[in-house]
Motif scaffolding. Structure first.
Motif, PDB file in Angstrom:
ATOM      1  N   VAL A 396     -59.193 -64.241   0.909  1.00 41.75           N
ATOM      2  CA  VAL A 396     -58.673 -63.581   2.108  1.00 41.75           C
ATOM      3  C   VAL A 396     -58.989 -64.486   3.302  1.00 41.75           C
ATOM      4  O   VAL A 396     -60.151 -64.866   3.503  1.00 41.75           O
ATOM      5  CB  VAL A 396     -59.317 -62.201   2.311  1.00 41.75           C
ATOM      6  CG1 VAL A 396     -58.913 -61.599   3.655  1.00 41.75           C
ATOM      7  CG2 VAL A 396     -58.930 -61.269   1.171  1.00 41.75           C
ATOM      8  N   VAL A 397     -57.966 -64.834   4.069  1.00 44.38           N
ATOM      9  CA  VAL A 397     -58.155 -65.635   5.271  1.00 44.38           C
ATOM     10  C   VAL A 397     -58.187 -64.686   6.468  1.00 44.38           C
ATOM     11  O   VAL A 397     -57.211 -64.000   6.746  1.00 44.38           O
ATOM     12  CB  VAL A 397     -57.051 -66.698   5.443  1.00 44.38           C
ATOM     13  CG1 VAL A 397     -57.327 -67.553   6.680  1.00 44.38           C
ATOM     14  CG2 VAL A 397     -56.964 -67.581   4.198  1.00 44.38           C
ATOM     15  N   ARG A 398     -59.297 -64.635   7.150  1.00 42.78           N
ATOM     16  CA  ARG A 398     -59.464 -63.732   8.287  1.00 42.78           C
ATOM     17  C   ARG A 398     -58.608 -64.207   9.470  1.00 42.78           C
ATOM     18  O   ARG A 398     -58.310 -65.390   9.603  1.00 42.78           O
ATOM     19  CB  ARG A 398     -60.921 -63.655   8.716  1.00 42.78           C
ATOM     20  CG  ARG A 398     -61.880 -63.252   7.626  1.00 42.78           C
ATOM     21  CD  ARG A 398     -61.709 -61.844   7.136  1.00 42.78           C
ATOM     22  NE  ARG A 398     -61.726 -60.864   8.204  1.00 42.78           N
ATOM     23  CZ  ARG A 398     -61.923 -59.578   8.026  1.00 42.78           C
ATOM     24  NH1 ARG A 398     -62.120 -59.091   6.814  1.00 42.78           N
ATOM     25  NH2 ARG A 398     -61.882 -58.739   9.041  1.00 42.78           N
ATOM     26  N   GLY A 399     -58.250 -63.269  10.321  1.00 39.54           N
ATOM     27  CA  GLY A 399     -57.483 -63.602  11.503  1.00 39.54           C
ATOM     28  C   GLY A 399     -56.000 -63.735  11.265  1.00 39.54           C
ATOM     29  O   GLY A 399     -55.228 -63.972  12.200  1.00 39.54           O
ATOM     30  N   VAL A 400     -55.572 -63.603  10.014  1.00 37.03           N
ATOM     31  CA  VAL A 400     -54.154 -63.686   9.667  1.00 37.03           C
ATOM     32  C   VAL A 400     -53.606 -62.271   9.551  1.00 37.03           C
ATOM     33  O   VAL A 400     -54.166 -61.454   8.811  1.00 37.03           O
ATOM     34  CB  VAL A 400     -53.960 -64.441   8.334  1.00 37.03           C
ATOM     35  CG1 VAL A 400     -52.491 -64.453   7.939  1.00 37.03           C
ATOM     36  CG2 VAL A 400     -54.494 -65.854   8.453  1.00 37.03           C
ATOM     37  N   PRO A 401     -52.547 -61.923  10.267  1.00 36.85           N
ATOM     38  CA  PRO A 401     -52.011 -60.564  10.181  1.00 36.85           C
ATOM     39  C   PRO A 401     -51.633 -60.207   8.750  1.00 36.85           C
ATOM     40  O   PRO A 401     -51.160 -61.060   7.993  1.00 36.85           O
ATOM     41  CB  PRO A 401     -50.750 -60.611  11.074  1.00 36.85           C
ATOM     42  CG  PRO A 401     -50.971 -61.778  11.979  1.00 36.85           C
ATOM     43  CD  PRO A 401     -51.769 -62.769  11.181  1.00 36.85           C
ATOM     44  N   ARG A 402     -51.842 -58.972   8.388  1.00 38.88           N
ATOM     45  CA  ARG A 402     -51.431 -58.516   7.051  1.00 38.88           C
ATOM     46  C   ARG A 402     -49.927 -58.609   6.921  1.00 38.88           C
ATOM     47  O   ARG A 402     -49.184 -58.276   7.835  1.00 38.88           O
ATOM     48  CB  ARG A 402     -51.863 -57.064   6.827  1.00 38.88           C
ATOM     49  CG  ARG A 402     -53.313 -56.923   6.434  1.00 38.88           C
ATOM     50  CD  ARG A 402     -53.616 -55.489   6.101  1.00 38.88           C
ATOM     51  NE  ARG A 402     -54.963 -55.326   5.612  1.00 38.88           N
ATOM     52  CZ  ARG A 402     -55.496 -54.161   5.290  1.00 38.88           C
ATOM     53  NH1 ARG A 402     -54.770 -53.069   5.407  1.00 38.88           N
ATOM     54  NH2 ARG A 402     -56.720 -54.075   4.860  1.00 38.88           N
ATOM     55  N   ARG A 403     -49.478 -59.051   5.775  1.00 36.11           N
ATOM     56  CA  ARG A 403     -48.027 -59.180   5.544  1.00 36.11           C
ATOM     57  C   ARG A 403     -47.554 -58.046   4.647  1.00 36.11           C
ATOM     58  O   ARG A 403     -48.278 -57.550   3.840  1.00 36.11           O
ATOM     59  CB  ARG A 403     -47.738 -60.517   4.893  1.00 36.11           C
ATOM     60  CG  ARG A 403     -48.084 -61.694   5.825  1.00 36.11           C
ATOM     61  CD  ARG A 403     -47.749 -63.006   5.136  1.00 36.11           C
ATOM     62  NE  ARG A 403     -47.935 -64.132   6.030  1.00 36.11           N
ATOM     63  CZ  ARG A 403     -49.108 -64.738   6.193  1.00 36.11           C
ATOM     64  NH1 ARG A 403     -50.151 -64.343   5.533  1.00 36.11           N
ATOM     65  NH2 ARG A 403     -49.202 -65.766   7.023  1.00 36.11           N
TER      66      ARG A 403
END
Length: 403
Positions: A396-403
């Motif tokens: 999980v890459v933090r700061g990336v909006p959920r798609r």
């Protein structure tokens, strides 16, 4: 003036009907593509954002280990620390933006790349570093528990530099592994305790930049050797470690993709049953994460803090890695149950500051211009982390909006 338009009566009924059908078709296609190509899903509310900085939720008993990129002190950094300290050296403000994330981990491990100078200096930058001891107060203040110390700059200042660095780490209350003052110390694996769990930490480097360890003190720092890594990982298990973390200073500087040596070593180390995760350093840019069997290989986390002579976006990007472990159902063994990357960036103006990008972008007062810079950094970092299918494997890459 001659005209080729329709007569004043307007469009013919046939043409008007044809255009109406075309518009309706375009709207329909647009609606479909708004949901994604060839999607048959119906529109719904967007997924709620993850709480800022909160770890992925895992049921049951867990323990988390955080690793971070290189702490590589260039002269510009101690100049900034002197400004922040009003004439004294204070690295705390520079590192403070990651305090919440670092201190939230049960065990947080930094990578101290360079030798420390005597108190008061002299301080030396590239190519043979000797940097202010005051950096350790900053490292401790944000929540780090210890550091790996095997790097291509470990013996820049010889044995005295190694001893001075480790003495200073001890005085600061920070653990360390990868370089040693005595042969006996070199033969002892570092074990931390976090939430009652024993975690072994070992550290190796691919080179000393052409320097040689002092004669009779070849044990002063670890050079990468798969047999030695296997031996030390087994020794950590024998000492009671339920988790074993390996820090490797490897790769090709400024190259995002792992080089041949990294790929070869990664597969050999992943085959060592006693190793759970590898934290990589040295490239000064973000490299991918890969799961090989049950072992997670974090090839390169970029810089935690540095100020290269030519600061470009790539060497200002970083990614702290938080690994959450849960009991594996076996005696004295734990397994990875979640892994997250926390993107970071080094601001250079108006002051040099390490930025936790997820937290920074959650601030509604962030200026539009800086927000665009930070969003671009997250996009770059995510792209470099995921080139080896780590997202599919669970990263999980933090700061990336959920798609």
């Amino acid at each position: 003036m001659a005209s080729n338009s329709q007569p004043s009566g307007g469009l013919s009924g046939t043409l008007r009907a044809t255009l109406s059908c075309a518009v309706a078709l375009a709207v329909g296609v647009g609606a479909i593509y708004a949901l994604g190509p060839w999607s048959t899903e119906t529109a719904g509310p967007p997924a709620p954002p993850r709480p800022v900085g909160a770890a992925v939720e895992v049921a049951g008993r867990t323990v988390s280990v955080l690793g971070a990129g290189d702490i590589l002190l260039h002269p510009e950094l101690w100049d900034q620390a002197r400004r922040d300290g009003g004439g004294e050296l204070d690295f705390g403000p520079m590192l403070a933006p990651v305090r919440e994330t670092v201190s939230s981990a049960d065990l947080a491990l930094c990578h101290l790349e360079t030798a420390l100078a005597p108190p008061g200096g002299p301080y030396i930058g590239f190519p043979k570093f000797s940097v202010p001891q005051e950096v350790l107060k900053g490292i401790k203040s944000v929540g780090y528990d210890g550091c790996s110390t095997a790097s291509n700059h470990t013996i820049d200042q010889g044995y005295d530099g190694v001893k001075r660095t480790l003495d200073a780490l001890d005085k600061a209350g920070l653990g360390h592994t990868g370089s040693y003052r005595t042969e006996r110390e070199a033969g002892t694996v570092k074990i931390y305790r976090a939430k009652g769990v024993k975690i072994g930490h070992i550290s190796f480097t691919k080179s000393f930049n052409g320097l040689r360890a002092p004669a009779g003190k070849e044990w002063v720092a670890n050079l990468i050797d798969v047999k030695a890594i296997r031996r030390d990982a087994a020794a950590a298990r024998d000492a009671g470690a339920e988790i074993v973390v390996v820090s490797l200073h490897w790769g090709t500087e400024y190259e995002h993709e792992p080089d041949v040596d990294q790929q070869t070593w990664a597969r050999q180390i992943a085959a060592i049953d006693d190793v759970d995760v590898v934290f990589g350093h040295h490239a000064h840019v973000v490299q991918p994460v890969e799961r090989i069997g049950d072992t997670w290989i974090v090839y390169g986390m970029g810089n935690q803090i540095a100020r290269h002579a030519e600061p470009i976006n790539a060497n200002r990007d970083g990614a702290m890695t938080r690994v959450t472990f849960g009991p594996a159902g076996e005696t004295r063994r734990w397994k990875v149950v979640a892994i997250e990357a926390i993107p970071t960036f080094v601001d250079l103006n108006p002051n040099i500051r390490l930025v936790d990008l997820e937290r920074a972008m959650a601030d509604p007062a962030l200026s539009p211009g800086r927000r665009r810079i930070y969003e671009a950094a997250v996009e770059r970092i995510e792209g470099n982390l995921l080139t080896r299918a780590a997202g599919t494997a669970g990263l999980v890459v933090r700061g990336v909006p959920r798609r």
